[in-house]
Design an enzyme around this catalytic site. Structure first.
Site, PDB file in Angstrom:
ATOM      1  N   ARG A 207       0.817  -1.218   0.000  1.00  0.00           N
ATOM      2  CA  ARG A 207       0.000   0.000   0.000  1.00  0.00           C
ATOM      3  C   ARG A 207       0.851   1.267   0.000  1.00  0.00           C
ATOM      4  O   ARG A 207       0.433   2.291  -0.534  1.00  0.00           O
ATOM      5  CB  ARG A 207      -0.951  -0.007   1.198  1.00  0.00           C
ATOM      6  CG  ARG A 207      -2.069  -0.979   0.988  1.00  0.00           C
ATOM      7  CD  ARG A 207      -3.026  -1.020   2.141  1.00  0.00           C
ATOM      8  NE  ARG A 207      -4.247  -1.694   1.730  1.00  0.00           N
ATOM      9  CZ  ARG A 207      -5.144  -2.171   2.557  1.00  0.00           C
ATOM     10  NH1 ARG A 207      -4.977  -2.046   3.871  1.00  0.00           N
ATOM     11  NH2 ARG A 207      -6.227  -2.762   2.109  1.00  0.00           N
TER      12      ARG A 207
ATOM     13  N   GLY B 194      -8.390  -8.008  -1.905  1.00  0.00           N
ATOM     14  CA  GLY B 194      -8.510  -8.950  -0.789  1.00  0.00           C
ATOM     15  C   GLY B 194      -7.731 -10.237  -0.983  1.00  0.00           C
ATOM     16  O   GLY B 194      -6.574 -10.245  -1.404  1.00  0.00           O
TER      17      GLY B 194
ATOM     18  N   GLY C  10     -13.148  -4.104   0.640  1.00  0.00           N
ATOM     19  CA  GLY C  10     -14.540  -3.647   0.753  1.00  0.00           C
ATOM     20  C   GLY C  10     -14.869  -2.599  -0.297  1.00  0.00           C
ATOM     21  O   GLY C  10     -15.957  -2.610  -0.888  1.00  0.00           O
TER      22      GLY C  10
END
Ligand code: AMP
Length: 418
Positions: free
Chosen positions: A40, A375, A398
């Site tokens: 990330r 995910g 999500g």
């Protein structure tokens, strides 16, 4: 509608508040907090490079974990500042707060190209409450607002939504970062009119989590391949037995409706033709909810569509891997979200890895466009060292699901259109 991006603004000497998704996995090792996966952080570097080159004064805001409005030291972003500095080979200042005089003074003293990372915005409960007064405080240091945190864009929080409204109201540009732009392109535009056949692979634990995505994709896909525990709710809908497999008997109607819709639309809707099953045996250990932890013993392939009462379906079987791989090999566009089995256990990972190989092959050999919806599927591809063999892997879990459902994400809606 496409959004303005960092490439559309002149950031010279401007204070740019950039929301990033630095919610990285972090563990204590020998008294040190160690980041175990820096993906990330790495993903934000292209946007940072643009801003540095344009001489912006960069202030980064992020959250880590769920401190729920308290100063939880294990959820400090300080180690992320150290890691980022290391990765981009330039200094990254860190402040132990995200609002207030100290933040304003430090931000105002930044020189073009300087980077400052603020402390976890979720140390304030106002963040998750999308509190307007807190957003005003965050916005004090923002001439321009950039959102590169796709993974947090499905939440209307002060640093993802309200702050953009404040900046926009006083005429400041609110734009997407390059990662955000890529996510919107691949999960959005590229799937509007996908080259066909368009094959969707869906797995994971629950039908209830993905039924809206299934419903929406039934309007677009040529084939939907189902795996994971989710498949067992569909099997119940077909009147089959699932033994001790994880299933949602109260969602059987939803599954039946999806099967019916697939038939009406002429969408191939494939369920596993065989399964890997195991016998769950209670151990002396209890899980967080006080239930006995099961040891999954005697794993084996079962071609009978009915799973015996004593058995738990834990992965798709070899015939299913073969059937799914054939459909995937014929695809021009592939969207994959969710594992085919309990892939965290190597004994039950072959279904997920088999699909991962088929997706990578279709991309590399046939030029299919493969989009991985975040995910666990991303984790599986990376574990199989196939991450660089697909077209795009989303950084949002999500957020990508909600986006695929067709929902407008609050953090995206708050940015200026092109
Ligand atoms: P999701 O977050 O819905 O994508 O679900 C991912 C989780 O589903 C992973 O932790 C898998 O271990 C779990 N899962 C996949 N297949 C099965 C299965 N057959 N039985 C139990 N759990 C499963």
């Amino acid at each position: 509608m496409a959004k303005l991006t960092v490439n559309d603004i002149d950031g010279r000497n401007k204070r740019v508040l950039m929301r990033v998704d630095y919610n990285v996995p972090i563990e204590e090792k020998d008294g040190q907090m160690v980041i175990t996966d820096d993906t990330r952080i790495r993903e934000t570097i292209p946007t940072l490079d643009v801003l540095i080159n344009r001489g912006a004064r960069i202030i980064l805001a992020a959250h880590l974990g769920r401190p729920k409005g308290k100063r939880e030291p294990s959820m400090s972003l300080r180690p992320v500042a150290v890691k980022l500095a290391d990765m981009i080979a330039r200094p990254v200042a860190f402040l132990d707060d995200c609002i207030g005089d100290k933040v304003e003074n430090t931000a105002n003293a930044l020189k073009p190209g300087d980077i400052l990372l603020l402390e976890n915005v979720r140390y304030y409960a106002e963040e998750e409450a999308n509190d307007p007064a807190f957003a005003e405080k965050l916005a004090k240091i923002a001439d321009i607002y950039v959102n590169d945190a796709f993974g947090a864009a499905h939440r209307a929080h002060a640093s993802t939504e309200a702050v953009a409204r404040v900046v926009a109201k006083r005429g400041g540009p609110c734009v997407a970062g390059l990662l955000m732009e890529r996510e919107l392109k691949f999960l959005g535009e590229e799937l509007q009119n996908p080259p066909r056949p368009f094959v969707v692979i869906l797995g994971g634990a629950k039908v209830s989590d993905k039924i809206k995505v299934i419903d929406r994709l039934l309007d677009k896909a040529d084939a939907i391949l189902i795996g994971g525990a989710m498949a067992y709710t569909f099997k119940l809908a077909q009147g089959l037995k699932v033994g001790k497999s994880l299933a949602e008997p109260d969602k059987v109607n939803l599954a039946r409706e999806a099967l019916e819709k697939a038939k009406q639309r002429n969408v191939k809707f494939l369920l596993p033709v065989d399964n890997i099953v195991a016998t769950p045996v209670p151990t002396a250990k209890l899980d967080k909810k006080g239930r006995p932890v099961m040891d999954l013993q005697n794993p084996r392939a079962l071609s009978d569509p009915n799973i015996p009462d004593s058995e738990d379906g834990v992965d798709i079987g070899p015939a299913t891997i073969k059937a799914y791989s054939e459909v995937i090999a014929g695809a021009k566009t592939i969207l994959w979200n969710g594992p085919m089995g309990i892939f965290e256990d190597p004994r039950f990972a072959e279904g997920t890895f088999g699909v991962a190989r088929a997706v990578a092959d279709a991309t590399q050999k046939n030029g299919a466009k493969s989009i991985i919806g975040g995910g666990d599927s991303v984790k599986a591809l990376n574990t199989a060292k196939l991450g660089d063999k697909v077209t795009f892997m989303s950084t949002g879990g999500g957020a990508s699901l909600e986006f695929l459902e067709g929902l407008e994400l609050p953090g995206v809606a708050a940015l200026a259109d092109k």
